[in-house]
Motif scaffolding. Structure first.
Motif, mmCIF file in Angstrom:
data_model
loop_
_atom_site.group_PDB
_atom_site.id
_atom_site.type_symbol
_atom_site.label_atom_id
_atom_site.label_comp_id
_atom_site.label_asym_id
_atom_site.label_seq_id
_atom_site.Cartn_x
_atom_site.Cartn_y
_atom_site.Cartn_z
ATOM 1 N N ARG A 64 -1.265 6.846 10.377
ATOM 2 C CA ARG A 64 -0.476 7.804 11.168
ATOM 3 C C ARG A 64 0.978 7.876 10.707
ATOM 4 N NH1 ARG A 64 -2.835 5.363 16.446
ATOM 5 N NH2 ARG A 64 -4.858 6.360 16.514
ATOM 6 N N SER A 65 1.389 6.964 9.867
ATOM 7 C CA SER A 65 2.785 6.935 9.431
ATOM 8 C C SER A 65 3.110 8.141 8.553
ATOM 9 C CB SER A 65 3.074 5.655 8.645
ATOM 10 O OG SER A 65 4.409 5.700 8.142
ATOM 11 N N PRO A 66 4.232 8.820 8.839
ATOM 12 C CA PRO A 66 4.648 9.925 7.979
ATOM 13 C C PRO A 66 5.457 9.446 6.759
ATOM 14 C CG PRO A 66 6.129 9.761 9.851
ATOM 15 C CD PRO A 66 5.048 8.711 10.051
ATOM 16 N N GLN A 67 5.762 8.161 6.714
ATOM 17 C CA GLN A 67 6.617 7.619 5.654
ATOM 18 C C GLN A 67 5.826 7.470 4.352
ATOM 19 O OE1 GLN A 67 8.983 4.266 6.882
ATOM 20 N NE2 GLN A 67 9.300 3.568 4.786
ATOM 21 N N ALA A 68 6.325 8.096 3.289
ATOM 22 C CA ALA A 68 5.618 8.098 2.010
ATOM 23 C C ALA A 68 5.363 6.688 1.484
ATOM 24 C CB ALA A 68 6.398 8.914 0.980
ATOM 25 N N SER A 69 6.334 5.798 1.604
ATOM 26 C CA SER A 69 6.120 4.449 1.060
ATOM 27 C C SER A 69 5.048 3.695 1.834
ATOM 28 C CB SER A 69 7.428 3.655 1.035
ATOM 29 O OG SER A 69 7.990 3.542 2.322
ATOM 30 N N VAL A 70 4.871 3.996 3.101
ATOM 31 C CA VAL A 70 3.782 3.392 3.870
ATOM 32 C C VAL A 70 2.459 4.031 3.453
ATOM 33 C CG1 VAL A 70 2.803 3.023 6.175
ATOM 34 C CG2 VAL A 70 5.269 2.716 5.797
ATOM 35 N N GLN A 71 2.429 5.352 3.345
ATOM 36 C CA GLN A 71 1.195 6.042 2.965
ATOM 37 C C GLN A 71 0.699 5.586 1.591
ATOM 38 O OE1 GLN A 71 1.631 10.285 3.228
ATOM 39 N NE2 GLN A 71 2.067 10.246 5.423
ATOM 40 N N TRP A 72 1.599 5.458 0.665
ATOM 41 C CA TRP A 72 1.238 5.018 -0.689
ATOM 42 C C TRP A 72 0.525 3.678 -0.636
ATOM 43 C CZ3 TRP A 72 5.584 2.189 -3.603
ATOM 44 C CH2 TRP A 72 5.099 1.643 -4.795
ATOM 45 N N HIS A 73 1.095 2.727 0.116
ATOM 46 C CA HIS A 73 0.487 1.402 0.201
ATOM 47 C C HIS A 73 -0.794 1.409 1.028
ATOM 48 C CE1 HIS A 73 3.393 -0.815 -2.094
ATOM 49 N NE2 HIS A 73 4.379 -0.242 -1.426
ATOM 50 N N VAL A 74 -0.877 2.260 2.029
ATOM 51 C CA VAL A 74 -2.129 2.382 2.791
ATOM 52 C C VAL A 74 -3.236 2.860 1.857
ATOM 53 C CG1 VAL A 74 -3.318 3.655 4.624
ATOM 54 C CG2 VAL A 74 -1.051 2.665 5.048
ATOM 55 N N ALA A 75 -2.913 3.807 0.992
ATOM 56 C CA ALA A 75 -3.914 4.284 0.024
ATOM 57 C C ALA A 75 -4.373 3.147 -0.883
ATOM 58 C CB ALA A 75 -3.343 5.439 -0.796
ATOM 59 N N GLN A 76 -3.497 2.233 -1.214
ATOM 60 C CA GLN A 76 -3.898 1.061 -1.996
ATOM 61 C C GLN A 76 -4.741 0.112 -1.151
ATOM 62 O OE1 GLN A 76 0.194 -0.080 -3.059
ATOM 63 N NE2 GLN A 76 -0.442 0.042 -5.204
ATOM 64 N N LEU A 77 -4.290 -0.131 0.075
ATOM 65 C CA LEU A 77 -4.963 -1.107 0.937
ATOM 66 C C LEU A 77 -6.399 -0.719 1.253
ATOM 67 C CD1 LEU A 77 -1.974 -1.909 3.310
ATOM 68 C CD2 LEU A 77 -3.205 -3.591 1.888
ATOM 69 N N VAL A 78 -6.663 0.562 1.488
ATOM 70 C CA VAL A 78 -8.035 0.940 1.842
ATOM 71 C C VAL A 78 -8.996 0.747 0.679
ATOM 72 C CG1 VAL A 78 -7.367 2.460 3.747
ATOM 73 C CG2 VAL A 78 -7.702 3.425 1.448
ATOM 74 N N ASP A 79 -8.462 0.602 -0.514
ATOM 75 C CA ASP A 79 -9.315 0.293 -1.666
ATOM 76 C C ASP A 79 -9.480 -1.216 -1.843
ATOM 77 O OD1 ASP A 79 -10.955 1.048 -3.778
ATOM 78 O OD2 ASP A 79 -9.315 1.074 -5.222
ATOM 79 N N LEU A 138 -9.367 -3.536 0.862
ATOM 80 C CA LEU A 138 -9.995 -4.138 2.032
ATOM 81 C C LEU A 138 -11.474 -3.781 2.120
ATOM 82 C CD1 LEU A 138 -7.132 -3.280 4.531
ATOM 83 C CD2 LEU A 138 -7.768 -5.595 3.774
ATOM 84 N N GLU A 139 -12.239 -4.680 2.684
ATOM 85 C CA GLU A 139 -13.652 -4.396 2.941
ATOM 86 C C GLU A 139 -13.728 -3.559 4.214
ATOM 87 O OE1 GLU A 139 -17.661 -6.865 4.021
ATOM 88 O OE2 GLU A 139 -16.283 -7.756 2.569
ATOM 89 N N LEU A 140 -14.202 -2.331 4.080
ATOM 90 C CA LEU A 140 -14.243 -1.402 5.203
ATOM 91 C C LEU A 140 -15.662 -1.258 5.737
ATOM 92 C CD1 LEU A 140 -12.092 1.489 3.635
ATOM 93 C CD2 LEU A 140 -11.285 -0.400 5.067
ATOM 94 N N GLU A 148 -3.757 -10.185 -3.669
ATOM 95 C CA GLU A 148 -4.016 -11.559 -4.117
ATOM 96 C C GLU A 148 -5.237 -12.152 -3.440
ATOM 97 O OE1 GLU A 148 -0.553 -13.841 -3.187
ATOM 98 O OE2 GLU A 148 0.682 -12.828 -4.694
ATOM 99 N N ASP A 149 -5.395 -11.854 -2.160
ATOM 100 C CA ASP A 149 -6.465 -12.461 -1.365
ATOM 101 C C ASP A 149 -6.918 -11.466 -0.294
ATOM 102 O OD1 ASP A 149 -8.203 -14.039 0.087
ATOM 103 O OD2 ASP A 149 -6.697 -15.513 0.683
ATOM 104 N N PRO A 150 -7.876 -10.588 -0.630
ATOM 105 C CA PRO A 150 -8.307 -9.564 0.324
ATOM 106 C C PRO A 150 -8.738 -10.114 1.687
ATOM 107 C CG PRO A 150 -9.170 -9.066 -1.842
ATOM 108 C CD PRO A 150 -8.540 -10.442 -1.928
ATOM 109 N N GLU A 151 -9.218 -11.336 1.724
ATOM 110 C CA GLU A 151 -9.621 -11.925 3.011
ATOM 111 C C GLU A 151 -8.446 -12.037 3.977
ATOM 112 O OE1 GLU A 151 -12.599 -12.835 4.477
ATOM 113 O OE2 GLU A 151 -13.324 -11.608 2.830
ATOM 114 N N ARG A 152 -7.248 -12.190 3.435
ATOM 115 C CA ARG A 152 -6.057 -12.291 4.293
ATOM 116 C C ARG A 152 -5.811 -10.980 5.044
ATOM 117 N NH1 ARG A 152 -2.178 -16.267 2.657
ATOM 118 N NH2 ARG A 152 -1.048 -15.634 4.507
ATOM 119 N N GLY A 153 -6.309 -9.891 4.495
ATOM 120 C CA GLY A 153 -6.121 -8.604 5.157
ATOM 121 C C GLY A 153 -7.200 -8.246 6.152
ATOM 122 N N ARG A 154 -8.308 -8.982 6.119
ATOM 123 C CA ARG A 154 -9.458 -8.644 6.972
ATOM 124 C C ARG A 154 -9.096 -8.448 8.446
ATOM 125 N NH1 ARG A 154 -15.107 -9.116 6.578
ATOM 126 N NH2 ARG A 154 -14.927 -10.174 4.590
#
Length: 176
Positions: free
Chosen positions: A80-95, A97-99, A62-68
């Motif tokens: 580093r999380s081995p949990q699939a549900s965390v990895q799935w969302h991390v894959a979304q987040l890195v797209d 967030l401004e890296l 909704e608001d990428p700035e909130r994740g900055r």
């Protein structure tokens, strides 16, 4: 509202998001509680972690700035999380967030590692492919390198992942 960890525990041991929508509403109204939400992604209870990362991803979408303020921890800690549900969302987040260049390099390496094998949860594979395609479109990943990983995923046990990998390969070929 009570502690987020307690609220996110509601729903028990199921894929239900329980009361996560309530947490999202609170964080939208009171950004000072974002730290508390982010901390829940590292909770002991895997169901709390799942609901917390899902809620955080929705907030950032909704608001990428909130994740900055959390970008570095997403890339350095949550990967580093081995949990699939965390990895799935991390894959979304890195797209979303401004890296920085270094963060993007780390994220790309992590995504590639997910796709270098078929021994990866189907939803993680699907989202890692989607994010790397986005990185190709942004000029951050070479299409030929991704094609190699997509070929690996065409042998994934999940028919859904195999179909997605094939569609992505076809789309990449059309671009070149």
């Amino acid at each position: 509202m009570e502690r987020f960890e307690d609220v996110l525990a509601v729903g028990g041991r199921s894929n239900s998001l329980g009361r996560a929508a309530e947490v999202l509403d609170v964080v939208r109204a009171d950004p000072s509680r974002t730290d508390e939400l982010f901390a829940c992604i590292s909770a002991e209870d895997p169901w709390v972690r799942m609901r917390a990362v899902d809620t955080f991803e929705k907030l950032v979408r909704e608001d990428p700035e909130r994740g900055r303020p959390y970008t570095e921890r997403v890339v350095s800690d949550l990967t580093r999380s081995p949990q699939a549900s965390v990895q799935w969302h991390v894959a979304q987040l890195v797209d979303l967030l401004e890296l920085t260049g270094a963060q993007r390099t780390g994220a790309i390496t992590w995504l590639r590692e997910r796709l270098a094998t078929t021994d990866v949860d189907w939803i993680v594979a699907a989202q890692a492919m989607t994010t790397l395609v986005s990185f190709v479109e942004g000029g951050h990943v070479d299409a030929a390198d991704l094609d190699t990983l997509l070929a690996v995923q065409e042998t994934h046990p999940s028919a859904s992942v195999r179909r997605k990998a094939t569609r992505f390969r076809e789309a990449l070929r059309e671009r070149t």
